[in-house]
Design an enzyme around this catalytic site. Structure first.
Site, PDB file in Angstrom:
ATOM      1  N   ALA A  74      58.693  60.143  83.630  1.00  0.00           N
ATOM      2  CA  ALA A  74      58.700  59.899  85.069  1.00  0.00           C
ATOM      3  C   ALA A  74      59.604  58.728  85.452  1.00  0.00           C
ATOM      4  O   ALA A  74      60.160  58.712  86.551  1.00  0.00           O
ATOM      5  CB  ALA A  74      57.275  59.644  85.564  1.00  0.00           C
ATOM      6  N   THR A  75      59.768  57.744  84.577  1.00  0.00           N
ATOM      7  CA  THR A  75      60.648  56.623  84.911  1.00  0.00           C
ATOM      8  C   THR A  75      62.076  57.108  85.120  1.00  0.00           C
ATOM      9  O   THR A  75      62.734  56.760  86.110  1.00  0.00           O
ATOM     10  CB  THR A  75      60.603  55.552  83.806  1.00  0.00           C
ATOM     11  OG1 THR A  75      59.293  54.980  83.769  1.00  0.00           O
ATOM     12  CG2 THR A  75      61.617  54.449  84.066  1.00  0.00           C
ATOM     13  N   ASN A 155      48.446  54.237  90.253  1.00  0.00           N
ATOM     14  CA  ASN A 155      48.061  54.195  88.852  1.00  0.00           C
ATOM     15  C   ASN A 155      46.966  53.173  88.569  1.00  0.00           C
ATOM     16  O   ASN A 155      46.209  53.329  87.614  1.00  0.00           O
ATOM     17  CB  ASN A 155      49.279  53.880  87.981  1.00  0.00           C
ATOM     18  CG  ASN A 155      50.088  52.714  88.496  1.00  0.00           C
ATOM     19  OD1 ASN A 155      50.614  52.754  89.614  1.00  0.00           O
ATOM     20  ND2 ASN A 155      50.199  51.663  87.702  1.00  0.00           N
ATOM     21  N   GLN A 183      50.540  60.276  88.279  1.00  0.00           N
ATOM     22  CA  GLN A 183      49.088  60.248  88.099  1.00  0.00           C
ATOM     23  C   GLN A 183      48.398  61.454  88.724  1.00  0.00           C
ATOM     24  O   GLN A 183      47.286  61.811  88.312  1.00  0.00           O
ATOM     25  CB  GLN A 183      48.514  58.957  88.694  1.00  0.00           C
ATOM     26  CG  GLN A 183      48.987  57.685  88.022  1.00  0.00           C
ATOM     27  CD  GLN A 183      48.504  57.545  86.592  1.00  0.00           C
ATOM     28  OE1 GLN A 183      47.565  58.205  86.152  1.00  0.00           O
ATOM     29  NE2 GLN A 183      49.160  56.676  85.847  1.00  0.00           N
ATOM     30  N   SER A 203      55.279  63.323  84.466  1.00  0.00           N
ATOM     31  CA  SER A 203      55.404  62.978  83.053  1.00  0.00           C
ATOM     32  C   SER A 203      54.378  63.743  82.237  1.00  0.00           C
ATOM     33  O   SER A 203      53.296  64.087  82.742  1.00  0.00           O
ATOM     34  CB  SER A 203      55.195  61.472  82.868  1.00  0.00           C
ATOM     35  OG  SER A 203      55.587  61.053  81.588  1.00  0.00           O
ATOM     36  N   HIS A 205      52.756  62.777  79.284  1.00  0.00           N
ATOM     37  CA  HIS A 205      51.702  62.106  78.519  1.00  0.00           C
ATOM     38  C   HIS A 205      50.497  61.702  79.352  1.00  0.00           C
ATOM     39  O   HIS A 205      49.521  61.174  78.812  1.00  0.00           O
ATOM     40  CB  HIS A 205      52.275  60.884  77.780  1.00  0.00           C
ATOM     41  CG  HIS A 205      52.606  59.725  78.647  1.00  0.00           C
ATOM     42  ND1 HIS A 205      51.848  58.584  78.682  1.00  0.00           N
ATOM     43  CD2 HIS A 205      53.624  59.506  79.513  1.00  0.00           C
ATOM     44  CE1 HIS A 205      52.377  57.711  79.513  1.00  0.00           C
ATOM     45  NE2 HIS A 205      53.460  58.247  80.039  1.00  0.00           N
ATOM     46  N   THR A 244      71.010  66.618  74.701  1.00  0.00           N
ATOM     47  CA  THR A 244      70.280  67.670  73.995  1.00  0.00           C
ATOM     48  C   THR A 244      68.817  67.653  74.398  1.00  0.00           C
ATOM     49  O   THR A 244      68.170  66.604  74.374  1.00  0.00           O
ATOM     50  CB  THR A 244      70.408  67.470  72.468  1.00  0.00           C
ATOM     51  OG1 THR A 244      71.782  67.510  72.106  1.00  0.00           O
ATOM     52  CG2 THR A 244      69.652  68.557  71.721  1.00  0.00           C
ATOM     53  N   CYS A 330      52.193  49.304  81.759  1.00  0.00           N
ATOM     54  CA  CYS A 330      53.596  48.949  81.576  1.00  0.00           C
ATOM     55  C   CYS A 330      53.934  47.619  82.211  1.00  0.00           C
ATOM     56  O   CYS A 330      55.058  47.143  82.089  1.00  0.00           O
ATOM     57  CB  CYS A 330      54.500  50.038  82.127  1.00  0.00           C
ATOM     58  SG  CYS A 330      54.168  50.450  83.815  1.00  0.00           S
TER      59      CYS A 330
END
Length: 409
Positions: A74-75, A155, A183, A203, A205, A244, A330
């Site tokens: 997401a960043t 978040n 989120q 994202s 994860h 890739t 983070c």
């Protein structure tokens, strides 16, 4: 001797679902082809897996698969959305970006970079509950506004912004709307068309998928969004993101998306009931404890609680068997008080005593009961307690069948 860990930090990251891992494994070994090498069978198999995952993620958003661009997370997606749109010559006459003070750093920092590049960036305040003031937002929008970026769910607090209303306001004025849905994706129903979203970041994860993979939704029509790439070198992803492709990660994100959406409504109810049990017991037991953020418009899995008289970091050190967070994961390296809670008007003492509990698919009713006991034991002698648990009126059971306190949750 350490006991079994209770993990209540799912807003930071989630364990990979075994079904997701099983889907990914062949693409590390037998089906290891490069998705760009379609001249041979291994490459075609990889390309087919990537496109299947693209269809799965698109379906989770109500989008066209051609509107999904793979990223490393997401960043990167947020940076591509904000900086990529600003770099497009199509929007050269518009030089204002509007965002919110409680956004994730992955939005605030790209906005700061655009300010250094000469753009006007307006940071919208939030109220004591953490919500955006729509009337104030309307007053900020004008013919110079290029983009509004507002996260779907915070978040740290789980607070939900009125995304569909923001989307409508932007559409009426011909302004692009980006939302960081990191989120919310897989936890809240998302339909990019109904919500009027032009760009959306997500994202893997956060939904029991792998780390290092994410996506950006980029609207193709009504209007078509123009976005310049940040990375150059091969023209992958229709020129928007060269490099890739991470085939195993993309396959995992597709699988995780499908699983999350299939069980979304049942899981929201289950987690809301567990979170309500946790919240009820801790508020009842800890004198002066308070919830940070509006309680009827937030993610079902999130509780941000201020406990008076404690330092959250010290409290966490006394609870080695309970994994919770004292601030955004983070941002923890900075050791600064939460700028999210400060923007909401929370005092420094409350911020220092704030813990975030974020539940997930692996969270059980038994774990919630153990977490309550661990936290109360850690607070003993430091925080005034109201009454022993045995003498208080029982809260609704945390069995996943209880009705959440609000339908909005």
């Amino acid at each position: 001797m350490a006991g079994r860990l209770i993990y209540l930090d799912h807003n930071a990251t989630t364990p990979v679902d075994p079904r997701v891992l099983a889907a990914m494994l062949p693409y590390f070994t037998d089906d290891f082809g490069n998705a760009a090498s379609r001249q041979h069978r291994p490459g075609r198999l990889a390309a087919e897996a990537v496109e299947h995952a693209r269809r799965r993620v698109a379906a989770a958003l109500g989008a066209d698969p051609r509107e999904i661009v793979w990223t490393s997370g997401a960043t990167e997606a947020n940076n591509l959305a904000i900086q990529g749109v600003a770099a497009s010559a199509v929007y050269a006459r518009r030089r204002t970006i509007v965002t919110v003070r409680t956004e994730h750093r992955a939005v605030l920092d790209p906005c700061a970079a655009m300010a250094r590049a000469g753009y006007r960036v307006l940071y919208q305040p939030v109220d004591r509950g953490g919500r955006l003031d729509l009337e104030r937002l309307v007053r900020e929008l004008d013919d110079d506004t290029l983009l509004v970026s507002a996260m779907w769910a915070n978040n740290e607090t789980g607070v939900l912004h009125p995304i569909a209303e923001i989307g409508r306001l932007c559409k009426e004025r011909g302004i692009l709307f980006h939302t960081d849905a990191t989120q919310a994706f897989g936890r809240e129903p998302i339909d990019v068309e109904r919500a009027g979203i032009d760009l959306l970041s997500l994202s893997g994860h956060k939904i029991h998928g792998p780390k290092g993979v994410g996506a950006l939704y980029v609207r193709r029509k009504g209007p078509r969004v123009r976005c310049e790439p940040l990375l150059h070198g091969g023209g992958h992803e229709r020129g928007l993101r060269s490099g890739t492709l991470n085939v195993p990660g993309i396959v995992g994100l597709g699988q995780a998306s499908e699983i999350a959406v299939a069980h979304l409504h049942d899981e929201r109810r289950r987690l809301a009931a567990l979170r309500h049990r946790l919240e009820h017991e801790l508020l009842a037991a800890l004198a002066g404890a308070s919830v940070n953020g509006v309680r009827d418009h937030r993610l079902a899995n999130t509780l941000n609680l201020s406990i008076p008289g404690v330092e959250a970091e010290a409290l966490m050190a006394r609870m080695p068997d309970l994994a919770v967070s004292s601030s955004a994961a983070c941002s923890s390296a900075t050791r600064l008080p939460s700028y999210v809670l400060r923007a909401m008007g929370v005092g420094d003492a409350q911020i220092r005593g704030s813990l975030r509990f974020s539940l997930g698919r692996t969270t059980s009713a038994e774990e919630i009961e153990r977490a309550i006991a661990i936290l109360l034991d850690a607070c003993a002698g430091t925080v005034e307690t109201v009454a022993p648990r045995s003498s208080r009126r029982a809260a609704p059971t945390a069995d996943g069948r209880s009705t959440p306190p609000s339908a909005a949750e």
